[in-house]
Enzyme design. Structure first.
Site, PDB file in Angstrom:
ATOM      1  N   ASP A  31       0.879  -0.966  -0.036  1.00 52.15           N
ATOM      2  CA  ASP A  31      -0.159  -0.028  -0.031  1.00 52.15           C
ATOM      3  C   ASP A  31       0.837   1.306  -0.222  1.00 52.15           C
ATOM      4  O   ASP A  31       0.598   2.250   0.511  1.00 52.15           O
ATOM      5  CB  ASP A  31      -1.040   0.105   1.014  1.00 52.15           C
ATOM      6  CG  ASP A  31      -1.727  -1.153   1.109  1.00 52.15           C
ATOM      7  OD1 ASP A  31      -1.914  -1.980   0.285  1.00 52.15           O
ATOM      8  OD2 ASP A  31      -2.773  -1.345   2.176  1.00 52.15           O
ATOM      9  N   CYS A  82      -2.161  -2.285   7.996  1.00 52.99           N
ATOM     10  CA  CYS A  82      -1.931  -3.305   6.708  1.00 52.99           C
ATOM     11  C   CYS A  82      -0.722  -4.118   6.672  1.00 52.99           C
ATOM     12  O   CYS A  82      -0.999  -5.246   6.376  1.00 52.99           O
ATOM     13  CB  CYS A  82      -2.203  -2.558   5.384  1.00 52.99           C
ATOM     14  SG  CYS A  82      -3.714  -1.842   5.031  1.00 52.99           S
ATOM     15  N   LYS A 103      -6.416  -4.839  -3.022  1.00 60.60           N
ATOM     16  CA  LYS A 103      -7.511  -5.479  -1.873  1.00 60.60           C
ATOM     17  C   LYS A 103      -8.234  -4.785  -1.213  1.00 60.60           C
ATOM     18  O   LYS A 103      -8.114  -3.166  -1.206  1.00 60.60           O
ATOM     19  CB  LYS A 103      -6.165  -5.927  -1.043  1.00 60.60           C
ATOM     20  CG  LYS A 103      -5.233  -4.801  -0.467  1.00 60.60           C
ATOM     21  CD  LYS A 103      -4.328  -5.280   0.300  1.00 60.60           C
ATOM     22  CE  LYS A 103      -3.319  -4.303   1.342  1.00 60.60           C
ATOM     23  NZ  LYS A 103      -4.056  -3.533   2.242  1.00 60.60           N
TER      24      LYS A 103
HETATM   25  C1  C5J Z   1      -2.986   0.585   5.585  1.00 64.89           C
HETATM   26  C2  C5J Z   1      -4.890   1.991   6.459  1.00 64.89           C
HETATM   27  N1  C5J Z   1      -2.498   0.613   4.206  1.00 64.89           N
HETATM   28  N2  C5J Z   1      -3.800   2.465   7.409  1.00 64.89           N
HETATM   29  N3  C5J Z   1      -4.393   1.262   5.584  1.00 64.89           N
HETATM   30  O1  C5J Z   1      -2.489   0.573   6.550  1.00 64.89           O
HETATM   31  O2  C5J Z   1      -5.875   2.457   6.569  1.00 64.89           O
END
Ligand code: C5J
Length: 236
Positions: A30, A168, A135
């Site tokens: 991400d 994540c 995802k």
């Molecule tokens: C991730 C989030 N990628 N913090 N998403 O950690 O909402």
């Protein structure tokens, strides 16, 4: 240190990580504009996005080292279909009103697939042919074909990087650990909006004898990958 089988011992905590040649992939979680740049989802939740940007430089180096020795690089992106049909109401209703998932932001609709903000930051752009997993959840295994991708490639170990450490990265590491993957989390290639969560998030991975996995620095992982390269290019 190399061992006679196809393993390299990477200095890590709580113990050295036995990196197995041919069985390891680098997962980059991400590293999207929506989390790292002003105006995205991360900032809409009240976070200081600059804290995540320090991950970019060491991670770019690690990605380059993996590519140089043929370790597969797998990228993930958190986000939703334009009609938001894959976004549960409990998730949709988080954040400041008018700055929620699907709302318009400076980088397009927040966390919506195909929008500018949903994509990966320029510095870490996937190469053609690298797997990108879209995802809808925090974990990269939930509602994706990641497990099949890894099985098809014979991958049993993950070098884990990306953002955010406690969300994540942790969810994916826990999912992977439960599925039998050995996870090496790279401390300076994961980032959190909260320094305390970064520290504790890493502690939690390696506590209790490595309850979810191992933790190492990118310097040590890059050096291990380089020695893999030396081994494959030096005649026996
Ligand atoms: C991730 C989030 N990628 N913090 N998403 O950690 O909402």
């Amino acid at each position: 240190m190399t061992s006679p089988d196809s393993r390299i011992e990477v200095p890590a905590e709580p113990t050295a990580f036995p990196l197995v040649e041919g069985a390891t992939a680098l997962i980059v979680i991400d590293m999207q504009r929506d989390f790292l740049l002003p105006g995205g989802f991360g900032e809409s939740l009240g976070n200081d996005v600059s804290l995540l940007q320090r991950v970019v430089e060491p991670l770019a180096g690690l990605i380059a080292a993996a590519r140089a020795v043929g370790v597969p690089v797998i990228h993930t992106r958190e986000g939703h279909l334009p009609d938001l049909s894959d976004c549960p109401p409990a998730k949709l209703h988080r954040g400041a009103p008018s700055k929620r998932i699907g709302d318009p932001g400076p980088s397009g609709r927040i966390l919506v697939r195909g929008e500018y903000g949903h994509d990966i930051v320029d510095e870490l752009r996937p190469l053609p042919g690298e797997v990108v997993i879209d995802k809808p959840g925090k974990g990269a295994f939930y509602a994706t074909d990641l497990q099949q991708v890894l099985a098809d490639a014979g991958i049993t170990q993950l070098i884990v990087t990306g953002v955010t450490t406690e969300v994540c990265v942790h969810t994916t590491t826990r999912e992977a650990n439960d599925r039998g993957y050995e996870c090496l989390v790279v401390s300076d290639c994961v980032g959190s909006y909260f320094p305390e969560f970064q520290r504790v998030g890493l502690e939690m991975v390696k506590a209790q004898g490595g309850i979810f996995g191992w933790v190492a620095s990118s310097d040590d992982v890059v050096a291990a990958l380089a020695s893999l390269s030396a081994r494959t290019t030096t005649p026996a």
